[in-house]
Scaffold this active site. Structure first.
Site, mmCIF file in Angstrom:
data_model
loop_
_atom_site.group_PDB
_atom_site.id
_atom_site.type_symbol
_atom_site.label_atom_id
_atom_site.label_comp_id
_atom_site.label_asym_id
_atom_site.label_seq_id
_atom_site.Cartn_x
_atom_site.Cartn_y
_atom_site.Cartn_z
ATOM 1 N N GLN A 15 0.856 -1.197 0.000
ATOM 2 C CA GLN A 15 0.000 0.000 0.000
ATOM 3 C C GLN A 15 0.889 1.242 0.000
ATOM 4 O O GLN A 15 2.114 1.145 0.028
ATOM 5 C CB GLN A 15 -0.886 0.011 1.248
ATOM 6 N N GLY A 16 0.255 2.391 -0.023
ATOM 7 C CA GLY A 16 0.956 3.650 0.202
ATOM 8 C C GLY A 16 2.018 3.968 -0.846
ATOM 9 O O GLY A 16 1.866 3.681 -2.038
ATOM 10 N N GLY A 18 5.003 2.729 -1.289
ATOM 11 C CA GLY A 18 5.631 1.563 -1.915
ATOM 12 C C GLY A 18 4.795 1.054 -3.075
ATOM 13 O O GLY A 18 5.329 0.723 -4.156
ATOM 14 N N ASP A 36 6.056 -7.403 1.616
ATOM 15 C CA ASP A 36 5.335 -6.732 2.697
ATOM 16 C C ASP A 36 4.957 -7.764 3.759
ATOM 17 O O ASP A 36 4.879 -8.964 3.483
ATOM 18 C CB ASP A 36 4.060 -6.045 2.166
ATOM 19 N N ASP A 64 8.926 -9.959 6.288
ATOM 20 C CA ASP A 64 9.190 -8.956 7.316
ATOM 21 C C ASP A 64 10.639 -8.510 7.130
ATOM 22 O O ASP A 64 11.569 -9.296 7.352
ATOM 23 C CB ASP A 64 8.985 -9.582 8.706
ATOM 24 N N VAL A 65 10.822 -7.262 6.732
ATOM 25 C CA VAL A 65 12.179 -6.808 6.395
ATOM 26 C C VAL A 65 13.117 -6.824 7.598
ATOM 27 O O VAL A 65 14.336 -6.777 7.433
ATOM 28 C CB VAL A 65 12.180 -5.391 5.748
ATOM 29 N N ASN A 91 11.709 0.752 0.882
ATOM 30 C CA ASN A 91 10.652 1.714 1.218
ATOM 31 C C ASN A 91 9.963 1.439 2.554
ATOM 32 O O ASN A 91 9.480 2.367 3.196
ATOM 33 C CB ASN A 91 9.616 1.707 0.085
ATOM 34 N N TYR A 150 12.283 8.379 14.913
ATOM 35 C CA TYR A 150 11.941 8.315 13.483
ATOM 36 C C TYR A 150 12.909 9.189 12.676
ATOM 37 O O TYR A 150 13.469 8.761 11.661
ATOM 38 C CB TYR A 150 10.493 8.769 13.276
HETATM 39 N N1 LIG Z 1 3.476 9.240 4.229
HETATM 40 C C1 LIG Z 1 4.373 10.163 4.584
HETATM 41 O O1 LIG Z 1 4.046 11.279 4.991
HETATM 42 C C2 LIG Z 1 5.827 9.860 4.450
HETATM 43 C C3 LIG Z 1 6.301 8.578 4.428
HETATM 44 N N2 LIG Z 1 7.640 8.355 4.321
HETATM 45 C C4 LIG Z 1 8.176 7.009 4.284
HETATM 46 O O2 LIG Z 1 7.614 6.306 3.201
HETATM 47 C C5 LIG Z 1 7.661 4.920 3.457
HETATM 48 C C6 LIG Z 1 6.316 4.295 3.139
HETATM 49 O O3 LIG Z 1 5.376 4.798 4.061
HETATM 50 P P1 LIG Z 1 3.856 5.073 3.693
HETATM 51 O O4 LIG Z 1 3.533 4.522 2.382
HETATM 52 O O5 LIG Z 1 3.611 6.492 3.973
HETATM 53 O O6 LIG Z 1 3.156 4.243 4.846
HETATM 54 P P2 LIG Z 1 2.184 2.980 4.819
HETATM 55 O O7 LIG Z 1 1.964 2.638 6.243
HETATM 56 O O8 LIG Z 1 1.006 3.248 3.971
HETATM 57 O O9 LIG Z 1 3.040 1.853 4.098
HETATM 58 C C7 LIG Z 1 4.092 1.207 4.732
HETATM 59 C C8 LIG Z 1 4.130 -0.229 4.243
HETATM 60 O O10 LIG Z 1 5.267 -0.862 4.841
HETATM 61 C C9 LIG Z 1 4.854 -2.147 5.317
HETATM 62 N N3 LIG Z 1 5.725 -2.567 6.413
HETATM 63 C C10 LIG Z 1 5.799 -2.039 7.662
HETATM 64 N N4 LIG Z 1 6.664 -2.747 8.397
HETATM 65 C C11 LIG Z 1 7.160 -3.709 7.590
HETATM 66 C C12 LIG Z 1 8.098 -4.761 7.767
HETATM 67 N N5 LIG Z 1 8.687 -4.970 8.951
HETATM 68 N N6 LIG Z 1 8.387 -5.565 6.722
HETATM 69 C C13 LIG Z 1 7.781 -5.384 5.522
HETATM 70 N N7 LIG Z 1 6.869 -4.427 5.301
HETATM 71 C C14 LIG Z 1 6.568 -3.600 6.323
HETATM 72 C C15 LIG Z 1 3.413 -1.934 5.775
HETATM 73 O O11 LIG Z 1 2.724 -3.165 5.884
HETATM 74 C C16 LIG Z 1 2.893 -1.039 4.664
HETATM 75 O O12 LIG Z 1 2.397 -1.765 3.585
HETATM 76 C C17 LIG Z 1 8.119 4.773 4.896
HETATM 77 O O13 LIG Z 1 9.504 4.470 4.925
HETATM 78 C C18 LIG Z 1 7.858 6.143 5.477
HETATM 79 O O14 LIG Z 1 8.692 6.408 6.579
HETATM 80 C C19 LIG Z 1 8.531 9.382 4.178
HETATM 81 C C20 LIG Z 1 8.095 10.661 4.193
HETATM 82 C C21 LIG Z 1 6.726 11.025 4.337
HETATM 83 C C1 LIG Z 2 8.753 17.007 8.090
HETATM 84 C C2 LIG Z 2 8.368 15.569 8.153
HETATM 85 C C3 LIG Z 2 7.985 14.957 6.889
HETATM 86 C C4 LIG Z 2 7.403 13.796 6.750
HETATM 87 C C5 LIG Z 2 6.826 13.035 7.814
HETATM 88 C C6 LIG Z 2 7.155 11.598 7.738
HETATM 89 O O1 LIG Z 2 8.180 11.170 7.208
HETATM 90 C C7 LIG Z 2 6.235 10.693 8.349
HETATM 91 C C8 LIG Z 2 5.168 11.095 9.058
HETATM 92 C C9 LIG Z 2 4.347 10.133 9.684
HETATM 93 C C10 LIG Z 2 3.236 10.412 10.415
HETATM 94 C C11 LIG Z 2 2.741 11.716 10.643
HETATM 95 C C12 LIG Z 2 1.544 11.900 11.192
HETATM 96 C C13 LIG Z 2 0.968 13.211 11.335
HETATM 97 C C14 LIG Z 2 -0.283 13.361 11.726
HETATM 98 C C15 LIG Z 2 -1.000 14.661 11.892
HETATM 99 O O2 LIG Z 2 -0.274 15.742 11.425
HETATM 100 C C16 LIG Z 2 -2.361 14.640 11.228
HETATM 101 O O3 LIG Z 2 -2.883 15.914 11.346
HETATM 102 C C17 LIG Z 2 -2.374 14.179 9.788
HETATM 103 C C18 LIG Z 2 -3.508 14.826 9.020
HETATM 104 C C19 LIG Z 2 -4.257 14.226 8.157
HETATM 105 C C20 LIG Z 2 -4.147 12.790 7.851
HETATM 106 C C21 LIG Z 2 -5.376 12.348 7.163
HETATM 107 C C22 LIG Z 2 -5.115 11.695 5.860
HETATM 108 O O4 LIG Z 2 -4.475 10.628 5.837
HETATM 109 O O5 LIG Z 2 -5.534 12.260 4.849
#
Ligand SMILES: NC(=O)C1=CN([C@@H]2O[C@H](COP(=O)(O)OP(=O)(O)OC[C@H]3O[C@@H](n4cnc5c(N)ncnc54)[C@H](O)[C@@H]3O)[C@@H](O)[C@H]2O)C=CC1
Ligand SMILES: CC/C=C\CC(=O)/C=C/C=C\C=C\C=C\[C@@H](O)[C@@H](O)C/C=C\CCC(=O)O
Length: 268
Positions: A15-16, A18, A36, A64-65, A91, A150
């Site tokens: 998801q997300g 990745g 994943d 699990d990474v 990712n 983090y």
């Molecule tokens: N969404 C955001 O605002 C930001 C996210 N990131 C980074 O982007 C990357 C992806 O995050 P998102 O897509 O946002 O979150 P997400 O939670 O939607 O996706 C993360 C994915 O990683 C998988 N995962 C978690 N632990 C795991 C493990 N031990 N082994 C294998 N898979 C695992 C989860 O099951 C999930 O599918 C992360 O490294 C996050 O730190 C970086 C900057 C901003």
């Molecule tokens: C400067 C930092 C840049 C990136 C952040 C990052 O790497 C990961 C962040 C992970 C979690 C942050 C959570 C923050 C939550 C609150 O700010 C909420 O207000 C989020 C607001 C809306 C989320 C609803 C939606 O998913 O649309």
């Protein structure tokens, strides 16, 4: 990097971000292995991609990474299944300041391991064809962020990427390593960060002051830039609502003329 017919491995791809990265790589003609821990979402994503891009171009591997054996086994499975490896996207990540050791294991230790495995399977010195590693860091790895563990993991990923990208092996492996540093992007990680209340409130403030949320395609544009720019090695691309820019190309005290980044000596 020309991706047609090539093989990619993406962690945290159910998801997300990745998933978004995996789809962009499929659109460019590569085969992709999705790793994943979330088996149901991973299988569903793989099934969607199989319908859109062909069943022979996508596979899901439960992994699990943080489990060394599982990650090593997954790399071997990808090579066995698709016959090679050309691109790794490290990712998978979580935000958990409560179980902070787990946060370090997922976000940093496994990325170090993913880079080592990428070099093992793609490095020319080991019989590979060269390739590209893209590590998912964050803007939190570049600037102060209210979740300190983090932020530490993401800064670690930046340091790892820059240092591997120095190409101290003088290009013999032909594996480039770059990092993506997105700001807040709408994914599940925002909905469920395990942090103390004061950190959460501070994040909300930062999000508002930083111009709000990005969407997954905004970050995928950053991935595309790193895929397109074959001369980049050890590069750190910041992606925010304000746009994209390479971060921190200063050389440090040892070489003020040319910078720490080595030229890409060997384009895979
Ligand atoms: N969404 C955001 O605002 C930001 C996210 N990131 C980074 O982007 C990357 C992806 O995050 P998102 O897509 O946002 O979150 P997400 O939670 O939607 O996706 C993360 C994915 O990683 C998988 N995962 C978690 N632990 C795991 C493990 N031990 N082994 C294998 N898979 C695992 C989860 O099951 C999930 O599918 C992360 O490294 C996050 O730190 C970086 C900057 C901003
Ligand atoms: C400067 C930092 C840049 C990136 C952040 C990052 O790497 C990961 C962040 C992970 C979690 C942050 C959570 C923050 C939550 C609150 O700010 C909420 O207000 C989020 C607001 C809306 C989320 C609803 C939606 O998913 O649309």
């Amino acid at each position: 990097m020309q991706l047609s017919g090539k093989v990619a491995l993406v962690t945290g791809a159910a998801q997300g971000l990745g998933k978004g990265c995996a789809e962009a790589i499929l659109e460019r003609g590569a085969k992709v292995a999705l790793l994943d821990t979330n088996e149901s979402a991973g299988q569903e994503t793989a099934a969607d991609f199989a319908l859109k891009y062909g069943a022979d171009r996508c596979t899901f591997i439960l992994c699990d990474v943080t489990a060394k054996d599982q990650l090593e086994g997954a790399f071997q499975k990808v090579v066995d299944h698709f016959g090679g490896l050309d691109l790794v996207v490290n990712n998978a990540g979580i935000l958990n300041e409560v179980q902070w050791e787990k946060c370090i294991d997922v976000n940093l230790v496994s990325v170090v391991r993913g880079c080592h495995l990428g070099l093992r399977y793609m490095g020319k010195q080991n019989g590979g064809n060269g390739g590209l590693i893209i590590n998912m860091s964050s803007v939190a790895g570049l600037y102060a962020f209210p979740s300190p563990v983090y932020a530490t993991t993401k800064a670690g990923v930046v340091g790892l990427t820059r240092s591997l990208g120095m190409d101290y092996k003088l290009g013999r492996d032909c594996v480039r390593v770059n990092a993506l540093c997105p700001s807040f992007t709408t994914t599940a990680i925002l909905a469920d960060p395990e942090v103390p209340e004061d950190q959460y409130q501070h994040m909300k403030d930062m999000l508002e002051r930083g111009g709000g949320l990005m969407q997954i395609p905004d970050v995928v544009k950053g991935l595309a830039k790193l895929l397109d720019e074959d001369d980049k090695n050890g590069a750190v691309l910041e992606v925010t609502v304000q746009g994209m820019k390479y971060h921190g190309d200063e050389s440090g005290p040892w070489d003020r003329e040319s910078g720490t980044h080595q030229p890409n000596l060997c384009i895979a």
